[in-house]
Design an enzyme around this catalytic site. Sequence first.
Site, PDB file in Angstrom:
ATOM      1  N   VAL B  67      11.820  48.426  49.324  1.00  0.00           N
ATOM      2  CA  VAL B  67      11.537  48.183  50.459  1.00  0.00           C
ATOM      3  C   VAL B  67      10.085  48.674  50.937  1.00  0.00           C
ATOM      4  O   VAL B  67       9.954  49.357  51.609  1.00  0.00           O
ATOM      5  CB  VAL B  67      12.454  48.857  51.574  1.00  0.00           C
ATOM      6  CG1 VAL B  67      12.384  48.365  53.021  1.00  0.00           C
ATOM      7  CG2 VAL B  67      13.969  48.925  51.237  1.00  0.00           C
ATOM      8  N   PRO B  68       9.229  47.878  50.353  1.00  0.00           N
ATOM      9  CA  PRO B  68       7.767  48.058  50.611  1.00  0.00           C
ATOM     10  C   PRO B  68       7.568  47.933  51.937  1.00  0.00           C
ATOM     11  O   PRO B  68       8.032  46.748  52.516  1.00  0.00           O
ATOM     12  CB  PRO B  68       7.019  47.108  49.644  1.00  0.00           C
ATOM     13  CG  PRO B  68       7.876  45.980  49.366  1.00  0.00           C
ATOM     14  CD  PRO B  68       9.225  46.641  49.416  1.00  0.00           C
ATOM     15  N   HIS B  69       6.359  48.555  52.748  1.00  0.00           N
ATOM     16  CA  HIS B  69       6.219  48.461  54.126  1.00  0.00           C
ATOM     17  C   HIS B  69       5.081  48.879  54.284  1.00  0.00           C
ATOM     18  O   HIS B  69       4.564  49.909  53.748  1.00  0.00           O
ATOM     19  CB  HIS B  69       7.383  49.091  54.812  1.00  0.00           C
ATOM     20  CG  HIS B  69       7.751  50.559  54.594  1.00  0.00           C
ATOM     21  ND1 HIS B  69       8.470  50.954  53.635  1.00  0.00           N
ATOM     22  CD2 HIS B  69       7.055  51.770  55.059  1.00  0.00           C
ATOM     23  CE1 HIS B  69       8.472  52.207  53.634  1.00  0.00           C
ATOM     24  NE2 HIS B  69       7.585  52.649  54.401  1.00  0.00           N
ATOM     25  N   THR B  70       4.489  48.698  55.800  1.00  0.00           N
ATOM     26  CA  THR B  70       3.356  49.159  56.277  1.00  0.00           C
ATOM     27  C   THR B  70       3.570  48.824  57.778  1.00  0.00           C
ATOM     28  O   THR B  70       4.041  48.079  58.275  1.00  0.00           O
ATOM     29  CB  THR B  70       2.243  48.735  55.647  1.00  0.00           C
ATOM     30  OG1 THR B  70       0.908  49.444  56.111  1.00  0.00           O
ATOM     31  CG2 THR B  70       1.699  47.061  55.834  1.00  0.00           C
ATOM     32  N   LEU B 105       8.240  44.852  54.840  1.00  0.00           N
ATOM     33  CA  LEU B 105       8.182  44.888  56.128  1.00  0.00           C
ATOM     34  C   LEU B 105       6.967  45.454  56.655  1.00  0.00           C
ATOM     35  O   LEU B 105       5.991  45.985  55.974  1.00  0.00           O
ATOM     36  CB  LEU B 105       9.015  46.150  56.764  1.00  0.00           C
ATOM     37  CG  LEU B 105      10.519  46.137  56.657  1.00  0.00           C
ATOM     38  CD1 LEU B 105      11.201  47.550  56.946  1.00  0.00           C
ATOM     39  CD2 LEU B 105      11.099  45.129  57.637  1.00  0.00           C
TER      40      LEU B 105
END
Lengths: 144, 156
Positions: B67-70, B105
């Site tokens: 779930v990579p996100h920033t 995300l």
Amino acid sequence: MYSGFKAGFPREALIYSTVFRHFSIVLPAYPQTVSLGSKHPRDERFIMSEAVIHRRTVTVINDQGLHFRPCQLIALAAQQHQSSVILSRGKTRADAKSLLELLTLAAEQGTNLELEVAGPDAIDVLNEVTELFSCGFQSPPRAV
Amino acid sequence: MKLCDFVVPGAIVPELPAGTKESAIRAMVASLQKAGSIKAEDEENIVAAILKREELGSTGIGRGVAVPHTKHGSTDKLIAAIALAKEGVDFASLDGEPVYIIFLLVSPPDRPGDHLRGLENISRHLRNDHFCKFLRQSKTSEDIWELLTEADNNEI
């Protein structure tokens, strides 16, 4: 590894047996089931001490809430201990050793969570996880 | 909040080309840009922010999922892309296993609650073995969208 509370058991009635601990089995702590094969009095004292569930309310103080990184830090801390660690928000209960479960708490800043710990190193993990919350997940927990 | 509220239908990649963590993230951010959810001039900056976040610790959470996100000021609402990697991507996950399902995300910095609810929603469904299995078996964007709709309706 001891896997923690199983859903469906009454919380107050949880205990795990020194006899079965290596098999990750959680048993209901009805008094008549405590002896479980060993009649050595020392075993029974040990079992009784592990029946205690330590509870503490912790508050999410960091402005971003219990996002991915804080959940990761909690899970890493909990996984280093044998005791079961549960974090609850209302009816939502999460095994604190599971990152996925912790993420389901969606706890924003200001949320109070109930921390429940049971097991041989309960006080250590209770203090370690509480420390993570109280420092807003900004620094590693204090060595215990 | 439901999956279909923040997953961008045009940013579903049913088959990522074999590659690295970075190439997977780039392809997913590009899909968000093509779908019109982020501007072209922000694309590189968002990729860099996600890669920087990965340096803090992998968002590969095990079970073949990442779930990579920033948080990024270029969007005013939570948006997500989904990709499937049939070959698996080395995401330096906690369990050391390759990743086959990626939820990416991007959320506005001033709405941490939306970000938390997005993570909650994704995590809740990913705990469901059937959801993960059906997602990995999906062949097209339409299949995936249909699965998300069923998950939102608790039909899985």
